[in-house]
Design a protein around this motif. Structure first.
Motif, PDB file in Angstrom:
ATOM      1  N   LEU A 198       0.848  -1.195   0.000  1.00 13.52           N
ATOM      2  CA  LEU A 198       0.000   0.000   0.000  1.00 13.52           C
ATOM      3  C   LEU A 198       0.883   1.243   0.000  1.00 13.52           C
ATOM      4  O   LEU A 198       1.368   1.672   1.051  1.00 13.52           O
ATOM      5  N   THR A 199       1.082   1.828  -1.167  1.00 11.66           N
ATOM      6  CA  THR A 199       1.956   2.983  -1.311  1.00 11.66           C
ATOM      7  C   THR A 199       1.144   4.273  -1.209  1.00 11.66           C
ATOM      8  O   THR A 199       0.125   4.430  -1.897  1.00 11.66           O
ATOM      9  N   ILE A 200       1.600   5.184  -0.364  1.00  8.26           N
ATOM     10  CA  ILE A 200       0.909   6.460  -0.162  1.00  8.26           C
ATOM     11  C   ILE A 200       1.082   7.341  -1.402  1.00  8.26           C
ATOM     12  O   ILE A 200       2.200   7.552  -1.862  1.00  8.26           O
ATOM     13  N   ILE A 201      -0.043   7.857  -1.908  1.00  8.46           N
ATOM     14  CA  ILE A 201      -0.001   8.798  -3.032  1.00  8.46           C
ATOM     15  C   ILE A 201      -0.621  10.150  -2.659  1.00  8.46           C
ATOM     16  O   ILE A 201      -0.530  11.099  -3.429  1.00  8.46           O
ATOM     17  N   GLU A 235      -0.511  12.307   0.841  1.00  6.96           N
ATOM     18  CA  GLU A 235      -0.063  12.396   2.242  1.00  6.96           C
ATOM     19  C   GLU A 235      -1.151  12.932   3.177  1.00  6.96           C
ATOM     20  O   GLU A 235      -1.398  12.360   4.238  1.00  6.96           O
ATOM     21  N   GLU A 236      -1.782  14.028   2.802  1.00 12.75           N
ATOM     22  CA  GLU A 236      -2.805  14.629   3.669  1.00 12.75           C
ATOM     23  C   GLU A 236      -4.020  13.720   3.797  1.00 12.75           C
ATOM     24  O   GLU A 236      -4.555  13.538   4.882  1.00 12.75           O
ATOM     25  N   GLY A 237      -4.458  13.166   2.688  1.00  7.24           N
ATOM     26  CA  GLY A 237      -5.579  12.235   2.732  1.00  7.24           C
ATOM     27  C   GLY A 237      -5.256  11.004   3.556  1.00  7.24           C
ATOM     28  O   GLY A 237      -6.101  10.505   4.305  1.00  7.24           O
ATOM     29  N   ASN A 238      -4.027  10.532   3.455  1.00 14.32           N
ATOM     30  CA  ASN A 238      -3.615   9.372   4.240  1.00 14.32           C
ATOM     31  C   ASN A 238      -3.700   9.661   5.739  1.00 14.32           C
ATOM     32  O   ASN A 238      -4.173   8.830   6.512  1.00 14.32           O
ATOM     33  N   LYS A 239      -3.251  10.838   6.138  1.00 12.95           N
ATOM     34  CA  LYS A 239      -3.331  11.213   7.564  1.00 12.95           C
ATOM     35  C   LYS A 239      -4.771  11.221   8.044  1.00 12.95           C
ATOM     36  O   LYS A 239      -5.064  10.794   9.158  1.00 12.95           O
ATOM     37  N   ARG A 240      -5.663  11.698   7.204  1.00 14.80           N
ATOM     38  CA  ARG A 240      -7.081  11.773   7.562  1.00 14.80           C
ATOM     39  C   ARG A 240      -7.708  10.377   7.661  1.00 14.80           C
ATOM     40  O   ARG A 240      -8.502  10.110   8.565  1.00 14.80           O
ATOM     41  N   VAL A 241      -7.354   9.479   6.751  1.00  9.04           N
ATOM     42  CA  VAL A 241      -8.000   8.162   6.655  1.00  9.04           C
ATOM     43  C   VAL A 241      -7.309   7.111   7.524  1.00  9.04           C
ATOM     44  O   VAL A 241      -7.903   6.082   7.847  1.00  9.04           O
ATOM     45  N   ARG A 242      -6.088   7.359   7.953  1.00 11.08           N
ATOM     46  CA  ARG A 242      -5.308   6.338   8.670  1.00 11.08           C
ATOM     47  C   ARG A 242      -6.023   5.738   9.888  1.00 11.08           C
ATOM     48  O   ARG A 242      -5.973   4.517  10.084  1.00 11.08           O
ATOM     49  N   PRO A 243      -6.702   6.527  10.736  1.00  9.16           N
ATOM     50  CA  PRO A 243      -7.402   5.897  11.871  1.00  9.16           C
ATOM     51  C   PRO A 243      -8.434   4.848  11.427  1.00  9.16           C
ATOM     52  O   PRO A 243      -8.523   3.773  12.029  1.00  9.16           O
ATOM     53  N   PRO A 249     -10.142   1.406   3.927  1.00  8.24           N
ATOM     54  CA  PRO A 249     -10.418   2.827   3.710  1.00  8.24           C
ATOM     55  C   PRO A 249      -9.344   3.580   2.926  1.00  8.24           C
ATOM     56  O   PRO A 249      -9.682   4.484   2.155  1.00  8.24           O
ATOM     57  N   VAL A 250      -8.072   3.215   3.062  1.00  9.16           N
ATOM     58  CA  VAL A 250      -7.034   3.933   2.309  1.00  9.16           C
ATOM     59  C   VAL A 250      -7.130   3.666   0.810  1.00  9.16           C
ATOM     60  O   VAL A 250      -6.738   4.506  -0.004  1.00  9.16           O
ATOM     61  N   ILE A 251      -7.675   2.510   0.436  1.00  9.52           N
ATOM     62  CA  ILE A 251      -7.882   2.193  -0.977  1.00  9.52           C
ATOM     63  C   ILE A 251      -9.198   2.810  -1.451  1.00  9.52           C
ATOM     64  O   ILE A 251      -9.253   3.442  -2.514  1.00  9.52           O
TER      65      ILE A 251
END
Length: 86
Positions: free
Chosen positions: A7-10, A12-20, A67-69
């Motif tokens: 799962l490669t981050i594309i 960054e900001e969205g990843n921080k929001r969705v990570r939980p 959720p990250v996908i």
């Protein structure tokens, strides 16, 4: 069988929001016996999940519900994995 999801981050900001939600999803799957292992890469560019699934299709469905996908903040590369040792 085991399937590795890279799962490669594309985004960054969205990843921080969705990570939980991502972590909650993986925790639930671990409790259900569908995740063998998971964790981030030390370079901060993404992570890996090893799914326990009966087929590639089942593993793909599990990975695509992450959720990250679903939110499009990471890419997905899914491959069947045959561990030498457990």
């Amino acid at each position: 069988m085991k399937y590795v999801a890279l799962l490669t981050i594309i985004d960054e900001e969205g990843n921080k929001r969705v990570r939980p939600a991502h972590l909650d999803y993986l925790k639930r799957l671990k409790e259900e016996g569908k995740v063998y292992a998971a964790g981030p890469f030390t370079d901060g560019k993404g992570g890996m999940v090893i799914y326990e699934a009966a087929s590639y299709e089942e593993a793909k469905a599990l990975a695509q519900e992450d959720p990250v996908i679903k939110e499009g903040v990471r890419t997905l590369e899914l491959r069947e994995w045959n561990p030498l040792f457990e």
